[in-house]
Design a protein around this motif. Structure first.
Motif, PDB file in Angstrom:
ATOM      1  N   ALA A 184       1.893   1.895  -4.852  1.00 26.05           N
ATOM      2  CA  ALA A 184       2.343   0.820  -5.215  1.00 26.05           C
ATOM      3  C   ALA A 184       3.363   0.950  -6.399  1.00 26.05           C
ATOM      4  O   ALA A 184       4.473   0.285  -6.424  1.00 26.05           O
ATOM      5  CB  ALA A 184       1.240  -0.223  -5.899  1.00 26.05           C
ATOM      6  N   ALA A 185       3.083   2.205  -7.409  1.00 28.98           N
ATOM      7  CA  ALA A 185       4.064   2.310  -8.165  1.00 28.98           C
ATOM      8  C   ALA A 185       5.233   2.967  -7.827  1.00 28.98           C
ATOM      9  O   ALA A 185       6.324   2.443  -8.488  1.00 28.98           O
ATOM     10  CB  ALA A 185       3.421   3.450  -9.193  1.00 28.98           C
ATOM     11  N   ILE A 186       5.543   3.698  -6.706  1.00 27.35           N
ATOM     12  CA  ILE A 186       6.701   4.148  -6.464  1.00 27.35           C
ATOM     13  C   ILE A 186       7.456   2.890  -5.822  1.00 27.35           C
ATOM     14  O   ILE A 186       8.732   2.643  -5.916  1.00 27.35           O
ATOM     15  CB  ILE A 186       6.308   5.229  -5.243  1.00 27.35           C
ATOM     16  N   LEU A 187       6.747   1.982  -4.960  1.00 30.55           N
ATOM     17  CA  LEU A 187       7.504   0.920  -4.502  1.00 30.55           C
ATOM     18  C   LEU A 187       7.903   0.067  -5.774  1.00 30.55           C
ATOM     19  O   LEU A 187       8.996  -0.590  -5.223  1.00 30.55           O
ATOM     20  CB  LEU A 187       6.446   0.055  -3.499  1.00 30.55           C
ATOM     21  N   SER A 188       7.154  -0.136  -6.682  1.00 31.40           N
ATOM     22  CA  SER A 188       7.599  -1.112  -7.625  1.00 31.40           C
ATOM     23  C   SER A 188       8.580  -0.538  -8.552  1.00 31.40           C
ATOM     24  O   SER A 188       9.604  -1.207  -8.853  1.00 31.40           O
ATOM     25  CB  SER A 188       6.258  -1.162  -8.667  1.00 31.40           C
ATOM     26  N   LYS A 189       8.949   0.949  -8.491  1.00 31.99           N
ATOM     27  CA  LYS A 189       9.947   1.250  -9.224  1.00 31.99           C
ATOM     28  C   LYS A 189      11.187   1.152  -8.037  1.00 31.99           C
ATOM     29  O   LYS A 189      12.290   0.642  -8.727  1.00 31.99           O
ATOM     30  CB  LYS A 189       9.741   2.906  -9.465  1.00 31.99           C
ATOM     31  N   GLU A 190      11.273   1.364  -7.053  1.00 32.55           N
ATOM     32  CA  GLU A 190      11.972   1.514  -5.918  1.00 32.55           C
ATOM     33  C   GLU A 190      12.835  -0.089  -5.675  1.00 32.55           C
ATOM     34  O   GLU A 190      13.958  -0.344  -5.660  1.00 32.55           O
ATOM     35  CB  GLU A 190      11.838   1.989  -4.729  1.00 32.55           C
TER      36      GLU A 190
END
Length: 190
Positions: free
Chosen positions: A67-73
């Motif tokens: 989720a953190a990677i998706l949030s950043k992207e």
């Protein structure tokens, strides 16, 4: 109608479990491998995710890191929902090995996720898992497009698939209905 994009976490580093001999929920603390991180970055490029409004995640490390990677992207906020956690192979949280996890999973599969008449099993039934995940889904029916980062068994139970869900894969799930009244919706900006 709400379109949900159910994303299984990237590949986790399961070797940590055996190295530290983790038990129960401790086994869910492992992060993604480098391959798992790359899988999620690749998934973030999927056109379907570009119009999403929010990311809802399981509390387990592998789903949160996804989720953190998706949030950043994607520039989206994350909501953490405890009931999006993975299937509970041992409701006592005492299992401590890959062998025991495999044994419990095989028993679940052999019984199609249903307790035999007159028996109680140590694992969470398909009905129990489906019910808790559906309750979370229902809270987000006020959105049009929602990303959910979670786990293979939970995703398969929700969409009715029998096959293994690949890491960082995206499954679509559409649901209609009225959102539950909740303070959540007043705190989210569209």
């Amino acid at each position: 109608m709400t379109q949900f994009y159910l994303i299984r976490h990237g590949e986790p580093d399961w070797e940590i479990n055996e190295l530290y001999q983790l038990k129960g929920h401790g086994r869910d603390l492992v992060p993604l491998t480098d391959t798992g991180v790359r899988q999620v970055y690749e998934a973030a490029k999927d056109e379907r995710l570009q119009a999403a409004e929010i990311i809802v995640s399981s509390p387990y490390t592998r789903a949160l890191q996804t989720a953190a990677i998706l949030s950043k992207e994607l520039g989206l906020d994350i909501r953490i929902e405890f009931d999006l956690r993975e299937w509970q192979p041992d409701l006592t949280f005492q299992y401590g090995s890959l062998e025991r996890l495999t044994e419990l999973g095989n028993d679940y599969d052999a019984n199609h996720g249903v307790y035999p008449p007159g028996e109680t099993k140590p694992w969470e039934s398909k009905e129990m898992l489906s019910s808790r995940v559906e309750k979370v889904i229902d809270q987000y029916l006020g959105f049009q497009k929602v990303i959910i980062t979670g786990h293979g068994m939970a995703i398969r139970t929700l969409i009715g698939e029998a096959a293994e869900t690949p890491h960082a894969s995206i499954s679509e799930y559409t649901k209609t209905g009225s959102p539950l009244k909740s303070k959540l919706f007043s705190t989210v900006h569209h």
